[in-house]
Design a protein around this motif. Structure first.
Motif, PDB file in Angstrom:
ATOM      1  N   PHE A 123      -4.012   6.968  -5.299  1.00  0.00           N
ATOM      2  CA  PHE A 123      -4.447   6.114  -4.107  1.00  0.00           C
ATOM      3  C   PHE A 123      -4.246   4.801  -4.625  1.00  0.00           C
ATOM      4  O   PHE A 123      -5.288   3.898  -3.975  1.00  0.00           O
ATOM      5  CB  PHE A 123      -5.740   6.545  -3.529  1.00  0.00           C
ATOM      6  CG  PHE A 123      -5.533   7.968  -2.810  1.00  0.00           C
ATOM      7  CD1 PHE A 123      -5.052   8.137  -1.730  1.00  0.00           C
ATOM      8  CD2 PHE A 123      -6.125   9.030  -3.446  1.00  0.00           C
ATOM      9  CE1 PHE A 123      -4.931   9.242  -0.974  1.00  0.00           C
ATOM     10  CE2 PHE A 123      -6.124  10.360  -2.906  1.00  0.00           C
ATOM     11  CZ  PHE A 123      -5.388  10.301  -1.860  1.00  0.00           C
ATOM     12  N   SER A 124      -3.333   4.359  -5.257  1.00  0.00           N
ATOM     13  CA  SER A 124      -3.381   2.916  -5.849  1.00  0.00           C
ATOM     14  C   SER A 124      -2.804   2.035  -4.529  1.00  0.00           C
ATOM     15  O   SER A 124      -2.003   2.546  -3.792  1.00  0.00           O
ATOM     16  CB  SER A 124      -2.226   2.954  -7.126  1.00  0.00           C
ATOM     17  OG  SER A 124      -0.894   2.993  -6.667  1.00  0.00           O
ATOM     18  N   ALA A 125      -3.116   0.770  -4.891  1.00  0.00           N
ATOM     19  CA  ALA A 125      -2.940  -0.176  -3.655  1.00  0.00           C
ATOM     20  C   ALA A 125      -1.408  -0.401  -3.404  1.00  0.00           C
ATOM     21  O   ALA A 125      -0.782  -0.454  -2.255  1.00  0.00           O
ATOM     22  CB  ALA A 125      -3.463  -1.341  -3.783  1.00  0.00           C
ATOM     23  N   GLU A 126      -0.531  -0.159  -4.414  1.00  0.00           N
ATOM     24  CA  GLU A 126       1.168  -0.292  -4.494  1.00  0.00           C
ATOM     25  C   GLU A 126       1.442   0.817  -3.842  1.00  0.00           C
ATOM     26  O   GLU A 126       2.462   0.983  -3.221  1.00  0.00           O
ATOM     27  CB  GLU A 126       1.402  -0.321  -5.826  1.00  0.00           C
ATOM     28  CG  GLU A 126       0.843  -1.715  -6.611  1.00  0.00           C
ATOM     29  CD  GLU A 126      -0.459  -1.424  -7.099  1.00  0.00           C
ATOM     30  OE1 GLU A 126      -0.661  -0.234  -7.532  1.00  0.00           O
ATOM     31  OE2 GLU A 126      -1.130  -2.310  -7.265  1.00  0.00           O
ATOM     32  N   GLN A 127       1.119   2.011  -4.004  1.00  0.00           N
ATOM     33  CA  GLN A 127       1.664   3.363  -3.607  1.00  0.00           C
ATOM     34  C   GLN A 127       1.232   3.859  -2.196  1.00  0.00           C
ATOM     35  O   GLN A 127       1.775   4.643  -1.496  1.00  0.00           O
ATOM     36  CB  GLN A 127       1.588   4.587  -4.515  1.00  0.00           C
ATOM     37  CG  GLN A 127       2.200   4.273  -5.808  1.00  0.00           C
ATOM     38  CD  GLN A 127       2.135   5.253  -6.927  1.00  0.00           C
ATOM     39  OE1 GLN A 127       1.130   6.165  -6.510  1.00  0.00           O
ATOM     40  NE2 GLN A 127       2.653   5.361  -7.889  1.00  0.00           N
TER      41      GLN A 127
ATOM     42  N   GLU B 183       0.263   4.554   1.454  1.00  0.00           N
ATOM     43  CA  GLU B 183       0.746   4.345   2.861  1.00  0.00           C
ATOM     44  C   GLU B 183      -0.135   4.409   4.025  1.00  0.00           C
ATOM     45  O   GLU B 183      -0.501   5.442   4.597  1.00  0.00           O
ATOM     46  CB  GLU B 183       2.027   5.287   3.151  1.00  0.00           C
ATOM     47  CG  GLU B 183       3.120   5.154   2.146  1.00  0.00           C
ATOM     48  CD  GLU B 183       4.202   6.249   2.435  1.00  0.00           C
ATOM     49  OE1 GLU B 183       4.157   7.031   3.621  1.00  0.00           O
ATOM     50  OE2 GLU B 183       4.977   6.290   1.439  1.00  0.00           O
ATOM     51  N   GLY B 184      -0.615   3.124   4.108  1.00  0.00           N
ATOM     52  CA  GLY B 184      -1.835   3.057   5.148  1.00  0.00           C
ATOM     53  C   GLY B 184      -2.453   1.769   4.961  1.00  0.00           C
ATOM     54  O   GLY B 184      -2.135   0.992   4.233  1.00  0.00           O
ATOM     55  N   THR B 185      -3.717   1.703   5.637  1.00  0.00           N
ATOM     56  CA  THR B 185      -4.267   0.288   5.578  1.00  0.00           C
ATOM     57  C   THR B 185      -5.189   0.337   4.423  1.00  0.00           C
ATOM     58  O   THR B 185      -5.501   1.521   4.074  1.00  0.00           O
ATOM     59  CB  THR B 185      -5.296   0.349   6.957  1.00  0.00           C
ATOM     60  OG1 THR B 185      -6.241   0.935   7.032  1.00  0.00           O
ATOM     61  CG2 THR B 185      -4.386   0.121   8.109  1.00  0.00           C
ATOM     62  N   GLU B 186      -5.551  -0.834   3.947  1.00  0.00           N
ATOM     63  CA  GLU B 186      -6.498  -0.683   2.894  1.00  0.00           C
ATOM     64  C   GLU B 186      -7.728  -0.417   3.161  1.00  0.00           C
ATOM     65  O   GLU B 186      -8.250   0.419   2.376  1.00  0.00           O
ATOM     66  CB  GLU B 186      -6.806  -2.393   2.441  1.00  0.00           C
ATOM     67  CG  GLU B 186      -7.527  -2.724   1.252  1.00  0.00           C
ATOM     68  CD  GLU B 186      -7.181  -2.119  -0.081  1.00  0.00           C
ATOM     69  OE1 GLU B 186      -7.735  -2.031  -1.080  1.00  0.00           O
ATOM     70  OE2 GLU B 186      -6.045  -1.680  -0.155  1.00  0.00           O
ATOM     71  N   SER B 187      -8.470  -0.240   4.384  1.00  0.00           N
ATOM     72  CA  SER B 187      -9.592   0.300   4.672  1.00  0.00           C
ATOM     73  C   SER B 187      -9.338   1.678   4.837  1.00  0.00           C
ATOM     74  O   SER B 187     -10.421   2.461   4.250  1.00  0.00           O
ATOM     75  CB  SER B 187     -10.213  -0.546   6.130  1.00  0.00           C
ATOM     76  OG  SER B 187      -8.975   0.186   7.040  1.00  0.00           O
TER      77      SER B 187
END
Length: 77
Positions: free
Chosen positions: A55-59, A61-65
């Motif tokens: 669940f890295s920020a780069e990979q 697919e969705g919102t940060e929240s």
């Protein structure tokens, strides 16, 4: 005693469940794209290492929240 956690469930084909039996952690990831994938971990640090990669920020697919909510659910295990 086995404890079960549902990390997320979007529908009957997209979900992630975790079972904890002592130190043994089994994660089942069910996807309409990949089918069922099972991961075995022998410690919570190993699980969290996988979570941070998966669940890295780069990979993600969705919102940060949404991403942070999933990671928080894993941290509560």
């Amino acid at each position: 005693m086995i404890k079960k956690y549902q990390i997320y469930k979007k529908d009957k084909w997209n979900m992630m469940n975790v079972e904890v039996n002592g130190r043994h952690i089994i994660l089942r990831e069910i996807s309409d794209q990949w089918g069922e994938d099972t991961h075995d971990f022998l410690s919570r640090p190993a699980l969290m290492d996988w979570v941070n990669k998966r669940f890295s920020a780069e990979q993600f697919e969705g919102t940060e929240s949404e991403r942070l909510e999933i990671i928080e659910k894993f941290q509560q295990i």
